[in-house]
Design an enzyme around this catalytic site. Sequence first.
Site, PDB file in Angstrom:
ATOM      1  N   THR A 212       0.846  -1.183   0.000  1.00  0.00           N
ATOM      2  CA  THR A 212       0.000   0.000   0.000  1.00  0.00           C
ATOM      3  C   THR A 212       0.888   1.241   0.000  1.00  0.00           C
ATOM      4  OG1 THR A 212      -1.879   1.089   1.099  1.00  0.00           O
ATOM      5  CG2 THR A 212      -0.288   0.032   2.545  1.00  0.00           C
ATOM      6  N   ASN A 213       0.328   2.413   0.248  1.00  0.00           N
ATOM      7  CA  ASN A 213       1.144   3.632   0.331  1.00  0.00           C
ATOM      8  C   ASN A 213       0.637   4.470   1.492  1.00  0.00           C
ATOM      9  OD1 ASN A 213      -0.951   5.530  -0.658  1.00  0.00           O
ATOM     10  ND2 ASN A 213      -0.818   4.199  -2.452  1.00  0.00           N
ATOM     11  N   ARG A 214       1.330   5.598   1.705  1.00  0.00           N
ATOM     12  CA  ARG A 214       1.012   6.375   2.918  1.00  0.00           C
ATOM     13  C   ARG A 214      -0.120   7.385   2.706  1.00  0.00           C
ATOM     14  NH1 ARG A 214       5.241   5.413   6.543  1.00  0.00           N
ATOM     15  NH2 ARG A 214       7.234   4.968   5.544  1.00  0.00           N
TER      16      ARG A 214
END
Length: 287
Positions: A212-214
């Site tokens: 995923t990403n932030r």
Amino acid sequence: MSNIVIGISSGIAAFKILDLIRLLKKDGHSLHVMMTEKAQNIVSPKRIEEMTGYPVFINLFEDNFSYEQILKGKKIDHIEIAKKADIFIIAPATANTIARCACGIADDFITTSILATISPVLICPSMNDKMWYHPATQHNLKTLESYGYEIMTPASGSLACGTDGIGRLPDVKVIKKYIESILSRKKLLEGKRVLVTGGGTIEPIDDVRVITNRSSGKMGKALAEMAYRYGADVTFIHSKNTPNPPNRRVNTPISYLYIKQFSFSTSDELKIFILSQQEKSSTVSKR
Ligand SMILES: Cc1cc2nc3c(=O)[nH]c(=O)nc-3n(C[C@H](O)[C@H](O)[C@H](O)COP(=O)(O)O)c2cc1C
């Protein structure tokens, strides 16, 4: 011209609302006023009725209440007023009425009607400075903000209780300007459909691990709320990771901020949502 609903609670500044009503009436608006029972000690409902030309609502159940009549007419005052409001204001808003609204307590005309409106809501608190700074009041105001209500910070100066500090009702001309800005803002994106996406996709590697990403989705949420405030018909597609999407009561037609919402997990799900919504929208914003 607009239907302006004003709820008056029993702050000492309640008498100033007569000036606000006079100013708004002069501009051609229709004023619909409701009061708490205690506010009658400060300002006369009769006087307001003479000014506005409409009844002032205080009690949910009138003396001559008949359920048969309600069932026949299919109209209930506190719902009808909530529906017709272009803006719903509580001024002055006492600590008590703020607390009841924050908790969703619907035990009088104002607090019941406000739950039934989907119009913009403006709260104008006014109270003693210690009451203003009390954590309960501050917590309740934050809760109201999280519902999408707008709060006017009180002015500072000499208070009715004899002390100096924050808590005065802002000048009614300043309140009037705020009301006008909300009413005109609503027209800017009227008739536009806006699609906003927010938050990161989540791709499973296996049953436990993901990529995923932030991206938090906070920017998308803020944009969706703003587009709604400016009058757009908004759809917000947010990641399942997005904290506190605009409204907890999502996708219900009577929710306060009526923003349609869908949540996605993977990029494939996001793609399907965007393609299905895109052609219906005037603007697509990806955050
Ligand atoms: C003279 C007087 C002035 C008051 N002024 C305020 C006020 O400015 N702000 C406030 O929050 N409460 C004020 N109160 C207290 C409220 O009237 C009280 O909390 C009341 O229960 C609020 O009821 P309501 O919110 O249903 O109107 C005042 C009370 C009195 C007796």
